[in-house]
Design a protein around this motif. Structure first.
Motif, PDB file in Angstrom:
ATOM      1  N   ILE A  44      -3.374   6.975  -1.259  1.00  0.00           N
ATOM      2  CA  ILE A  44      -2.719   6.018  -0.242  1.00  0.00           C
ATOM      3  C   ILE A  44      -3.274   6.128   1.134  1.00  0.00           C
ATOM      4  O   ILE A  44      -3.201   5.263   1.741  1.00  0.00           O
ATOM      5  CB  ILE A  44      -1.020   6.438  -0.514  1.00  0.00           C
ATOM      6  CG1 ILE A  44      -0.633   6.252  -1.962  1.00  0.00           C
ATOM      7  CG2 ILE A  44      -0.311   5.604   0.723  1.00  0.00           C
ATOM      8  CD1 ILE A  44       0.797   6.689  -2.103  1.00  0.00           C
ATOM      9  N   MET A  63      -6.037   6.896   2.202  1.00  0.00           N
ATOM     10  CA  MET A  63      -7.284   5.889   2.181  1.00  0.00           C
ATOM     11  C   MET A  63      -6.791   4.355   2.131  1.00  0.00           C
ATOM     12  O   MET A  63      -7.700   3.702   3.202  1.00  0.00           O
ATOM     13  CB  MET A  63      -8.233   6.243   0.927  1.00  0.00           C
ATOM     14  CG  MET A  63      -9.812   5.872   1.181  1.00  0.00           C
ATOM     15  SD  MET A  63     -10.682   6.476  -0.169  1.00  0.00           S
ATOM     16  CE  MET A  63     -11.108   4.654  -0.679  1.00  0.00           C
ATOM     17  N   ILE A  64      -5.855   4.021   1.798  1.00  0.00           N
ATOM     18  CA  ILE A  64      -5.609   2.762   1.398  1.00  0.00           C
ATOM     19  C   ILE A  64      -5.088   2.463   3.055  1.00  0.00           C
ATOM     20  O   ILE A  64      -5.267   1.124   3.613  1.00  0.00           O
ATOM     21  CB  ILE A  64      -4.400   2.155   0.556  1.00  0.00           C
ATOM     22  CG1 ILE A  64      -5.232   2.498  -0.934  1.00  0.00           C
ATOM     23  CG2 ILE A  64      -3.990   0.729   0.563  1.00  0.00           C
ATOM     24  CD1 ILE A  64      -4.281   2.364  -1.993  1.00  0.00           C
ATOM     25  N   ILE A  65      -4.182   3.229   3.490  1.00  0.00           N
ATOM     26  CA  ILE A  65      -3.839   2.867   5.108  1.00  0.00           C
ATOM     27  C   ILE A  65      -4.814   2.903   5.985  1.00  0.00           C
ATOM     28  O   ILE A  65      -4.801   2.038   7.000  1.00  0.00           O
ATOM     29  CB  ILE A  65      -2.701   4.018   5.399  1.00  0.00           C
ATOM     30  CG1 ILE A  65      -1.559   3.863   4.211  1.00  0.00           C
ATOM     31  CG2 ILE A  65      -2.373   4.022   6.879  1.00  0.00           C
ATOM     32  CD1 ILE A  65      -0.448   5.095   4.513  1.00  0.00           C
TER      33      ILE A  65
END
Lengths: 268, 264
Positions: A88, A90-92
């Motif tokens: 998560i 990394m996605i942010i």
């Protein structure tokens, strides 16, 4: 003795291209065209007090919004299994890898008078609203660009808190709210101060976000500096003086944040 | 707090990705409208690839980032080795100064370098362009290399290097065979960091570039200042895909490395 010499090229480089330029800023700020000492340019900065107030004000608002949004998210992530929270995070962080001009441009086209948001609002019969070229749009741009800089340090501090501390606090009679205020919050102070610095410093010195989203009426310190060096109002002395004041503001906020950190350590 | 966190997380992910998603969708739009999708086309991508200014500035960006990060890595690694052998006080002072470009507002770094370069151009045969950009990029890149290599050197036992010398290694060989393998992860992450910072930099480049040498972020900026063109959307889409692929490859590499380590 010999090994130390390896650092000489670096020291020379940084001396010539970092220390000397900064001294030149100070020199330009304190002299006029003839090279005589003057404080006129520093006092002239006072004329732009409204720009400073606006810059600091909008940056503080953006920083507070980032903190309020990021805190619960970082807390949630810190409680997840590590591979999930890392995914998560990394996605942010992923949008941060795209150039900030493009990220800001995305909002330019969303908020524009003929933009997507006004179009959608029009379909349900409201608007159009003036969204772009407002101070709200500038704050939004700051939050959008710098929010991950708040989430990351908060997450990395909270992740290190031993979860058994929460249980212990609960066993000793804390309710869940007190666990947050008495355990999580004090232990996350280093993350809060680092996050505030990482959001506030770029926000207070930006000049593109305000230009792209704020139009001409929301001038910030960065715009003021840029205008003195590359704009029509060419005046490097005044520009240097404003830069000097900006550096002082940044230094003050960082000293303030550091002092919070140290106090906490003394208490613990 | 947990439920609040979940709601906030979903909203933040929407907030972060919806603008990019809209940008991508409208890169395929037939008209220049940013609100109404009228039909599908690849025209903007074709235009983008035929846009000489963009291609030229992309090449400039890659050359400058590669050159700046390679020079910074060499300069910074040697510097870190030298600094690590210093006494406490000079070490502390130099590391403090190394932090300045990282902490200082970018615009001040840009403006200060511009003042220096203006001073030179007024007195010498020297112009704003490739050289000034390269110098500026190296200046904000090196500190990242130094700060990435220093901790690796601190973890290292200094006696190993001395032992290699005692056993007959020349200082260069001892550095290559003993020190380098231990600090390599720090050197690499310093290199990657400075390369990405260089690729992405707009503010410092904006103040130190000349009319002849523009980098991609500067070209993007002048595009957003002029008439709206979905070419920017097409460019954003391509860059977004590059970023996604690069990050997927990176995390894939990490996973493979971890598996290998577990097997060992």
């Amino acid at each position: 003795m010999k090994t130390k010499l390896l650092s000489v090229p670096y020291l020379v480089w940084m001396g010539v291209f970092m220390i000397v330029p900064l001294l030149m800023v100070a020199y330009f700020a304190l002299t006029d065209d003839n090279g005589t000492f003057t404080l006129n340019y520093i006092t002239d900065v006072g004329q732009y007090a409204n720009v400073f107030v606006r810059s600091v004000g909008l940056s503080v608002i953006a920083t507070v919004i980032c903190l309020v949004i990021a805190y619960p998210i970082a807390f949630l992530l810190s409680g997840l299994k590590q591979h999930r929270s890392m995914t998560i995070v990394m996605i942010i962080m992923l949008p941060m890898w795209m150039n900030f001009l493009l990220r800001t441009y995305a909002w330019m086209s969303l908020l524009g008078n003929n933009g997507y948001i006004n179009h959608v609002l029009g379909l349900i019969g409201i608007g159009p609203y003036k969204l772009i070229n407002t101070s709200g749009a500038v704050v939004l741009g700051m939050v959008y660009n710098y929010l991950p800089f708040m989430i990351l340090p908060l997450y990395s501090v909270m992740e290190k808190i031993d979860p058994s501390l929460y249980e212990a606090a609960g066993d000793l009679g804390c309710n869940s709210r007190q666990v947050i205020t008495k355990v999580v919050f004090p232990l996350s102070v280093p993350g809060i101060t680092l996050g505030i610095t990482m959001v506030f410093v770029p926000a207070v010195s930006t000049f593109i976000i305000s230009r792209m989203l704020g139009g001409g009426s929301n001038l910030l310190i960065g715009d003021l500096i840029e205008m003195q060096f590359l704009g029509n109002a060419y005046n490097p002395h005044l520009g240097a003086a404003i830069s000097l004041v900006l550096m002082v503001i940044v230094l003050l906020i960082m000293t303030l944040m550091n002092s919070f950190d140290n106090e906490e350590q003394v208490l613990v | 707090m947990k439920t609040l966190g979940k709601i906030a997380l979903v909203l933040v992910l929407l907030f972060l990705y919806v603008p990019i998603f809209v940008l991508i969708v409208f890169s395929f739009n037939e008209t220049k409208s940013r609100a109404v999708f009228s039909g599908f086309t690849f025209d903007w991508y074709i235009k983008l690839f035929n846009n000489r200014i963009i291609i030229r500035s992309l090449i400039n960006t890659l050359i400058i980032s590669a050159a700046a990060s390679i020079i910074s890595t060499v300069l910074g690694t040697f510097a870190a080795v030298g600094i690590s052998r210093m006494r406490k006080l000079p070490k502390k002072l130099i590391l403090g100064a190394t932090n300045i470009p990282i902490v200082n507002p970018e615009i001040v770094t840009g403006v200060s370098l511009m003042l220096l370069f203006v001073f030179f151009t007024a007195r010498m045969h020297f112009e704003f362009g490739f050289a000034t950009l390269l110098i500026a990029h190296i200046t904000f890149d090196v500190p990242y290399v130094v700060l990435n290599v220093m901790p690796k050197l601190a973890q290292m036992d200094p006696n190993i290097y001395d032992a290699a010398l005692d056993l007959g290694c020349s200082p260069i060989k001892a550095f290559r065979k003993v020190v380098m393998p231990q600090i390599l992860p720090g050197v690499l992450s310093g290199f990657i960091m400075s390369f990405t910072y260089s690729l992405d930099d707009f503010v410092v480049s904006y103040f130190t570039s000349g009319p002849t040498t523009q980098t991609l972020p500067i070209t993007i900026y002048s595009m957003t200042r002029r008439k709206v063109s979905p070419e920017i959307n097409a460019l954003s889409t391509i860059l977004f895909l590059v970023v996604v692929i690069a990050l997927l490859v990176r995390s894939g590499m990490f996973r493979v490395m971890e598996k290998r380590r577990n097997r060992q």
